[in-house]
Design a protein around this motif. Structure first.
Motif, PDB file in Angstrom:
ATOM      1  N   TYR A   1      -5.801  -1.063  -6.336  1.00 33.84           N
ATOM      2  CA  TYR A   1      -4.859  -2.144  -6.045  1.00 33.84           C
ATOM      3  C   TYR A   1      -4.291  -2.019  -4.636  1.00 33.84           C
ATOM      4  O   TYR A   1      -4.141  -3.005  -3.913  1.00 33.84           O
TER       5      TYR A   1
ATOM      6  N   PRO B   1       0.090  -1.409 -10.849  1.00 34.47           N
ATOM      7  CA  PRO B   1       0.391  -2.625 -10.081  1.00 34.47           C
ATOM      8  C   PRO B   1       1.762  -3.208 -10.397  1.00 34.47           C
ATOM      9  O   PRO B   1       2.448  -3.701  -9.496  1.00 34.47           O
TER      10      PRO B   1
ATOM     11  N   THR C   1       0.830  -1.204   0.000  1.00 33.84           N
ATOM     12  CA  THR C   1       0.000   0.000   0.000  1.00 33.84           C
ATOM     13  C   THR C   1       0.863   1.252   0.000  1.00 33.84           C
ATOM     14  O   THR C   1       0.565   2.237  -0.687  1.00 33.84           O
TER      15      THR C   1
ATOM     16  N   THR D   1      -0.197  -9.964 -13.999  1.00 27.62           N
ATOM     17  CA  THR D   1      -0.317  -8.580 -14.464  1.00 27.62           C
ATOM     18  C   THR D   1       0.457  -8.342 -15.749  1.00 27.62           C
ATOM     19  O   THR D   1      -0.025  -7.670 -16.670  1.00 27.62           O
TER      20      THR D   1
ATOM     21  N   THR E   1       2.231   1.710  -3.346  1.00 28.41           N
ATOM     22  CA  THR E   1       1.169   2.203  -4.224  1.00 28.41           C
ATOM     23  C   THR E   1       1.040   3.715  -4.099  1.00 28.41           C
ATOM     24  O   THR E   1       0.855   4.417  -5.106  1.00 28.41           O
TER      25      THR E   1
ATOM     26  N   GLN F   1       1.436 -12.502  -8.783  1.00 30.18           N
ATOM     27  CA  GLN F   1       0.749 -11.289  -9.235  1.00 30.18           C
ATOM     28  C   GLN F   1       1.489 -10.656 -10.415  1.00 30.18           C
ATOM     29  O   GLN F   1       0.868 -10.167 -11.363  1.00 30.18           O
TER      30      GLN F   1
ATOM     31  N   ARG G   1      -6.271  -3.398  -1.272  1.00 35.61           N
ATOM     32  CA  ARG G   1      -6.477  -4.805  -0.948  1.00 35.61           C
ATOM     33  C   ARG G   1      -5.203  -5.470  -0.456  1.00 35.61           C
ATOM     34  O   ARG G   1      -4.103  -5.089  -0.848  1.00 35.61           O
TER      35      ARG G   1
ATOM     36  N   THR H   1      -2.786  -1.684 -16.010  1.00 35.21           N
ATOM     37  CA  THR H   1      -1.834  -2.707 -15.545  1.00 35.21           C
ATOM     38  C   THR H   1      -0.512  -2.119 -15.062  1.00 35.21           C
ATOM     39  O   THR H   1       0.216  -2.771 -14.302  1.00 35.21           O
TER      40      THR H   1
ATOM     41  N   ALA I   1      -6.757   2.321 -11.156  1.00 33.60           N
ATOM     42  CA  ALA I   1      -6.332   0.939 -10.907  1.00 33.60           C
ATOM     43  C   ALA I   1      -5.305   0.879  -9.785  1.00 33.60           C
ATOM     44  O   ALA I   1      -5.358  -0.013  -8.926  1.00 33.60           O
ATOM     45  N   GLY I   2      -4.372   1.818  -9.783  1.00 35.54           N
ATOM     46  CA  GLY I   2      -3.362   1.837  -8.731  1.00 35.54           C
ATOM     47  C   GLY I   2      -3.978   2.084  -7.367  1.00 35.54           C
ATOM     48  O   GLY I   2      -3.627   1.422  -6.381  1.00 35.54           O
TER      49      GLY I   2
ATOM     50  N   TRP J   1      -3.566  -8.727  -1.088  1.00 34.81           N
ATOM     51  CA  TRP J   1      -3.704  -9.801  -2.065  1.00 34.81           C
ATOM     52  C   TRP J   1      -3.123 -11.098  -1.512  1.00 34.81           C
ATOM     53  O   TRP J   1      -2.034 -11.112  -0.942  1.00 34.81           O
TER      54      TRP J   1
END
Length: 411
Positions: free
Chosen positions: A272, A321, A144, A288, A147, A284, A275, A318, A268-269, A277
């Motif tokens: 992503y 991530p 996170t 991806t 991200t 992943q 969560r 994509t 998307a970022g 994962w």
């Protein structure tokens, strides 16, 4: 609330104090290269001179960034950043003076190289601080945090180039260059002032030697190859999308297509990072990168700017991530005392790929049209997928040579 993870991270003592200055500084970094293009072109009237100077900037940054990061890892951010920022400010001032004095192209290229080699690597330093801050007890939150770094980079590259272009269009290219340097230096100084969150350098030369050796293991070679490939993707995509819209008589669609891709990536970022994962990061990564490969293959089939816009929603989504996973895998593999250096090497690999792709995709487009350029993006994405598959076992069992329980103190 969905964004609670991000808020809790930024409420961690010391986190916002280093993340926000680094983010502002990254806007300046995103402006620098384009500001040089506008500055040189405004005074010389030729893009050839502007390209020469910008090329010198790009090559010197790619070569110099890991060396600066190595000094940071050895002596600490708070000791290295202030003199590095002073050098950057002086280099920018020297380039502006050379341009104003109508210096030769060779001197201008030298000035651009001096600016590039002194660019502060604030993104790598901020990522290293997140790793140091969360390594003990909160390692699950690192994706996170990375991200957040990826999102701040994306915002920087949305805001920075647009600001520089607006200033240049208004007849103030020097202001754009000065603003870029001011943001980089100001953000860097504020970052350096946050001593408490700065990672500690290696305590002795033996530890540094072991750490340097750990940074050369196979996992990092794989990650550098992945970053090289995504750099090729970035470079080829920029040229190919522009060529496609021009071919179809809609050059005005270029900016909306890039905007759609950027907004898709931001969304998307953000999602992503919310969560946790269950799949391991290497799995992943394979999924991806395979999705990106599918998207780039679809680019070869589109027949209109509208269709292109639909496909770039997938390809754009994509990328964040992937960048986060590169950071996660690097942090889990490299000794913490050379982490800034590792992040910088990966950035240099990406920059080298982007620079190479600009030339290769241009040749492919001249020979085969825009689909030739999209073929370069598909080749890069396929190479990424194959590397992810080949490195699946290696990246799944990293031989970390640092402990997550080591304390982090200011340097």
């Amino acid at each position: 609330m969905p964004s609670a993870n991000y808020r809790s991270l930024l409420r961690t003592p010391g986190a916002a104090a280093f993340f926000l200055p680094a983010s502002f500084g990254k806007v300046g970094g995103a402006m620098t290269s384009l500001s040089i293009v506008w500055l040189v072109h405004a005074h010389t009237g030729t893009f050839s001179a502007a390209g020469l100077v910008t090329g010198g900037f790009a090559v010197s940054e790619a070569l110099g960034a890991p060396q600066l990061a190595r000094l940071v890892d050895r002596f600490g951010q708070t000791r290295v950043l202030p003199p590095a920022l002073l050098a950057h400010a002086l280099a920018v001032a020297a380039l502006v003076s050379l341009v104003a004095a109508d210096a030769s192209d060779a001197l201008l290229a030298l000035g651009g190289a001096l600016v590039g080699v002194s660019v502060p690597q604030l993104g790598a330093m901020s990522a290293a601080r997140w790793a140091a801050l969360l390594r003990t007890g909160r390692a699950a939150e690192l994706p996170t945090a990375f991200t957040l770094e990826s999102l701040s980079n994306a915002v920087a590259y949305l805001v920075g180039p647009a600001s520089v272009s607006a200033l240049a269009a208004a007849g103030h290219p020097v202001v754009g260059t000065a603003l870029a340097a001011s943001l980089s230096v100001g953000g860097g100084l504020l970052l350096a002032a946050q001593r408490g969150s700065a990672p500690s350098p290696a305590a002795d030369s033996a530890a540094r030697t072991r750490a340097d050796r750990s940074s050369l293991r196979g996992e990092i070679v794989v990650l550098m190859g992945l970053n090289l490939a995504i750099g090729v993707y970035f470079g080829a995509m920029q040229v190919s999308v522009t060529a496609f819209t021009v071919e179809h008589g809609a050059p005005g669609a270029t900016a909306p297509v890039f905007a759609v891709s950027s907004c898709s990536g931001l969304l998307a970022g953000w999602l992503y990072g919310l969560r946790r994962w269950r799949a391991a990061p290497p799995v992943q990564l394979l999924v991806t990168s395979s999705t990106l490969t599918l998207g780039t293959l679809l680019l070869l089939t589109v027949g209109s700017p509208f269709g292109l816009g639909l496909v770039v929603v997938l390809t754009g989504a994509t990328v964040p991530p992937l960048l986060v996973l590169f950071s996660v895998l690097t942090e889990s593999t490299v000794h913490q005392t050379v982490l800034t250096q590792a992040f910088s090497w990966l950035g240099s690999a990406s920059a080298a790929g982007s620079a190479t792709a600009a030339a290769v995709s241009g040749w492919a487009i001249d020979s085969l049209g825009s689909r030739g350029g999209f073929a370069v993006t598909a080749t890069a994405a396929t190479a990424m997928t194959l590397q992810s598959l080949a490195g699946l076992r290696l990246l799944r069992t990293p031989q970390r040579q640092s402990t997550r329980g080591e304390p982090s103190t200011g340097s």
